[in-house]
Design an enzyme around this catalytic site. Structure first.
Site, PDB file in Angstrom:
ATOM      1  N   THR A  46       5.759  -5.059  -1.832  1.00 43.32           N
ATOM      2  CA  THR A  46       5.346  -5.153  -3.224  1.00 43.32           C
ATOM      3  C   THR A  46       5.823  -3.891  -3.937  1.00 43.32           C
ATOM      4  O   THR A  46       6.019  -2.844  -3.326  1.00 43.32           O
ATOM      5  CB  THR A  46       3.815  -5.282  -3.349  1.00 43.32           C
ATOM      6  OG1 THR A  46       3.201  -4.352  -2.466  1.00 43.32           O
ATOM      7  CG2 THR A  46       3.353  -6.682  -3.018  1.00 43.32           C
ATOM      8  N   ASP A  85       6.624  -6.102   6.867  1.00 37.48           N
ATOM      9  CA  ASP A  85       5.983  -6.101   5.549  1.00 37.48           C
ATOM     10  C   ASP A  85       5.569  -4.659   5.258  1.00 37.48           C
ATOM     11  O   ASP A  85       4.564  -4.178   5.777  1.00 37.48           O
ATOM     12  CB  ASP A  85       4.768  -7.038   5.587  1.00 37.48           C
ATOM     13  CG  ASP A  85       3.973  -7.016   4.282  1.00 37.48           C
ATOM     14  OD1 ASP A  85       4.256  -6.164   3.413  1.00 37.48           O
ATOM     15  OD2 ASP A  85       3.055  -7.849   4.149  1.00 37.48           O
ATOM     16  N   TYR A 117      13.970 -17.997 -19.828  1.00 33.96           N
ATOM     17  CA  TYR A 117      14.028 -18.722 -18.558  1.00 33.96           C
ATOM     18  C   TYR A 117      15.352 -18.436 -17.878  1.00 33.96           C
ATOM     19  O   TYR A 117      16.403 -18.502 -18.521  1.00 33.96           O
ATOM     20  CB  TYR A 117      13.884 -20.235 -18.785  1.00 33.96           C
ATOM     21  CG  TYR A 117      12.541 -20.722 -18.322  1.00 33.96           C
ATOM     22  CD1 TYR A 117      12.158 -20.556 -16.996  1.00 33.96           C
ATOM     23  CD2 TYR A 117      11.657 -21.337 -19.195  1.00 33.96           C
ATOM     24  CE1 TYR A 117      10.915 -20.974 -16.567  1.00 33.96           C
ATOM     25  CE2 TYR A 117      10.416 -21.759 -18.770  1.00 33.96           C
ATOM     26  CZ  TYR A 117      10.042 -21.573 -17.449  1.00 33.96           C
ATOM     27  OH  TYR A 117       8.825 -21.983 -17.015  1.00 33.96           O
ATOM     28  N   ARG A 146       3.729  -4.928 -10.971  1.00 33.63           N
ATOM     29  CA  ARG A 146       3.263  -5.901  -9.975  1.00 33.63           C
ATOM     30  C   ARG A 146       4.372  -6.875  -9.658  1.00 33.63           C
ATOM     31  O   ARG A 146       5.007  -7.418 -10.560  1.00 33.63           O
ATOM     32  CB  ARG A 146       2.062  -6.681 -10.511  1.00 33.63           C
ATOM     33  CG  ARG A 146       0.832  -5.915 -10.367  1.00 33.63           C
ATOM     34  CD  ARG A 146      -0.448  -6.633 -10.575  1.00 33.63           C
ATOM     35  NE  ARG A 146      -1.424  -5.621 -10.258  1.00 33.63           N
ATOM     36  CZ  ARG A 146      -1.922  -5.420  -9.043  1.00 33.63           C
ATOM     37  NH1 ARG A 146      -1.637  -6.221  -8.047  1.00 33.63           N
ATOM     38  NH2 ARG A 146      -2.753  -4.433  -8.828  1.00 33.63           N
ATOM     39  N   LYS A 155       2.612  -0.631  -5.284  1.00 33.01           N
ATOM     40  CA  LYS A 155       1.736   0.240  -4.485  1.00 33.01           C
ATOM     41  C   LYS A 155       2.327   1.653  -4.478  1.00 33.01           C
ATOM     42  O   LYS A 155       2.482   2.227  -5.553  1.00 33.01           O
ATOM     43  CB  LYS A 155       1.552  -0.360  -3.084  1.00 33.01           C
ATOM     44  CG  LYS A 155       0.837  -1.719  -3.121  1.00 33.01           C
ATOM     45  CD  LYS A 155       0.443  -2.192  -1.752  1.00 33.01           C
ATOM     46  CE  LYS A 155      -0.394  -3.458  -1.777  1.00 33.01           C
ATOM     47  NZ  LYS A 155       0.390  -4.692  -1.847  1.00 33.01           N
ATOM     48  N   GLU A 213      16.117 -19.602 -14.332  1.00 32.04           N
ATOM     49  CA  GLU A 213      16.085 -20.171 -12.973  1.00 32.04           C
ATOM     50  C   GLU A 213      17.471 -20.090 -12.349  1.00 32.04           C
ATOM     51  O   GLU A 213      18.481 -20.370 -13.002  1.00 32.04           O
ATOM     52  CB  GLU A 213      15.599 -21.626 -13.026  1.00 32.04           C
ATOM     53  CG  GLU A 213      14.089 -21.689 -13.090  1.00 32.04           C
ATOM     54  CD  GLU A 213      13.569 -23.063 -13.446  1.00 32.04           C
ATOM     55  OE1 GLU A 213      13.758 -23.462 -14.605  1.00 32.04           O
ATOM     56  OE2 GLU A 213      12.972 -23.711 -12.574  1.00 32.04           O
TER      57      GLU A 213
HETATM   58  N1  DSN Z   1      -4.766  -6.503  -1.226  1.00 31.80           N
HETATM   59  C1  DSN Z   1      -3.783  -5.504  -0.881  1.00 31.80           C
HETATM   60  C2  DSN Z   1      -4.406  -4.261  -0.361  1.00 31.80           C
HETATM   61  O1  DSN Z   1      -5.315  -3.808  -1.018  1.00 31.80           O
HETATM   62  O2  DSN Z   1      -4.028  -3.719   0.658  1.00 31.80           O
HETATM   63  C3  DSN Z   1      -2.724  -6.009  -0.019  1.00 31.80           C
HETATM   64  O3  DSN Z   1      -2.101  -7.091  -0.635  1.00 31.80           O
END
Ligand code: DSN
Length: 415
Positions: free
Chosen positions: A223, A197, A51, A232, A226, A53
């Site tokens: 994120t 974003d 932990y 993730r 990707k 925090e």
């Molecule tokens: N769900 C994602 C996508 O496939 O583009 C975005 O968060």
């Protein structure tokens, strides 16, 4: 007495089944990637036990000295990779990162201007069924109906009329370059915050293959799983003047303990993005997407906006009188995994759709190049045109297996 659970045979079998599925199919969902064996191993690390925090040097628990070093490393690497003034590496997800950005800068009821999910935006960009559409007054923008691209003059007009407190840029299904400098000029003119974003294109941006919003936008979220090809989770970058507000919005505003094991894996990947290998990979993603798009165009398909500048392609199935649902299911039977997706001004809803969305991050990560993209376009073509022909789907399934065997994802993964 020790509690020492093992991975039981049922779960082991399921893990092997999923590895087999990933190895033997063409994963073309453009928001997915495949982690290296080394980072998968790192993700399963003992920081899961800790932990932490708070933030480095300012924790609520003892024993965080090493966690501080790991998180500081991830923060410094994130800043260096994107040239940012401040980074928060704790968000568990992109949705949480966007929520933190809104909470840090906005009041409930403020107006946000963002791309409609149906046009290629994201749930957290003001969709009615999401917190963002419930908490804020949302002005949705669309692409231009003719070009199917963002028209910045129209956007300026809309911003002048609606006076948003924040403009959200970035998308999940937009195959073209986003000109963040133009967006910033619009935000400046109407006095709005700019949240970019870049979840889908973070890898391209870090590699300099797509223009970066970091010099302009107040806050940038992305994120890490990707195009960036990491674990993730998500990262928030911002100008130094918003650092405090962003950090407070993440913790204690939204989250408790950070996932320190994931932050370690984020640090590993963020440490790679300045390397020539990473830049080469991102360039190859774009070159492959272009090769795939060109071959589909040559075969007569209609692509939204006429092609792609990035990692993804949106294909319009209306000329074939087919739906995304039917075609995505047929392609999966043949081992080609992508997703149905609404296209701009889609007469069909999100559970049927008139389009399919696909991209090249995983194909490229497997080592495939333009020649394989032509082969894949041919396989897609045969399945789409024969979506109800079992023999053709079985034939393509076999070809997909053979292609995948030539480009394995994992050769050294121990379960
Ligand atoms: N769900 C994602 C996508 O496939 O583009 C975005 O968060």
């Amino acid at each position: 007495m020790r509690f020492n659970p093992q991975v039981d045979p049922v779960l082991k079998d399921l893990l092997h089944e999923e590895i087999e599925r990933q190895q033997t199919t063409l994963s073309m969902i453009p928001s997915e990637n495949c982690l290296s064996s080394a980072v998968i191993k790192l993700l399963g690390n003992v920081f899961n036990n800790k932990y932490a925090e708070g933030y480095p040097g300012n924790r609520y628990y003892q024993g965080c000295g090493v966690a501080d070093k790991v998180e500081s490393l991830a923060i410094e690497r994130a800043k260096a990779a994107f040239g940012a003034e401040h980074a928060n590496v704790q968000p568990h997800s992109g949705s949480g990162a966007n929520m933190a950005a809104y909470f840090a800068l906005l009041n409930d009821g403020d107006t946000i201007m963002a791309m409609d999910l149906k046009q290629g935006g994201h749930l957290t960009h003001g969709s009615k069924v999401n917190f963002s559409g419930k908490v804020y007054n949302v002005v949705h923008y669309s692409v231009d109906p003719k070009t199917e691209q963002i028209d910045y003059d129209q956007m300026l007009q809309l911003a002048r009329e609606t006076k948003p407190r924040m403009i959200v840029t970035g998308a999940t299904a937009y195959p073209r370059t986003i000109h963040f400098d133009k967006w910033q000029a619009i935000a400046d003119e109407v006095g709005a915050y700019h949240l970019a974003d870049i979840s889908h294109i973070a890898g391209l941006v870090a590699a300099g293959v797509h223009p970066s919003p970091v010099p302009y936008a107040d806050v940038v979220t992305f994120t890490t799983h990707k195009t960036l090809a990491g674990p993730r989770g998500a990262v928030i970058l911002c100008k130094a003047k918003y650092a405090d507000a962003i950090d407070k919005a993440v913790f204690p505003g939204l989250q408790g303990g950070p996932l320190m094991h994931v932050i370690a894996a984020k640090a590993a990947v963020l440490g790679e993005v300045t390397t020539p290998a990473f830049r080469g990979y991102q360039q190859a993603i774009v070159e492959n997407a272009r090769a795939l798009a060109d071959e589909l165009l040559r075969r007569g398909y209609r692509l939204i906006s006429g092609g792609t500048d990035n990692h993804l392609i949106l294909l319009d199935l209306r000329p074939l009188d087919l739906t995304g649902k039917v075609v995505a299911a047929a392609l999966e039977e043949a081992g080609i995994v992508l997703n149905m997706n609404t296209i701009p001004f889609d007469p069909k809803g999100p559970k049927t759709t008139s389009g399919i969305r696909f991209g090249t991050p995983i194909l490229t990560n497997r080592g495939m190049g333009p020649a394989e993209m032509v082969q894949i376009a041919d396989m897609m073509d045969r399945v789409i045109k024969n979506y109800d022909n079992a023999a053709i789907k079985a034939q393509v399934r076999q070809e997909v297996k053979e292609l995948c065997a030539r480009y394995p994802i994992y050769t050294d993964l121990q379960i």
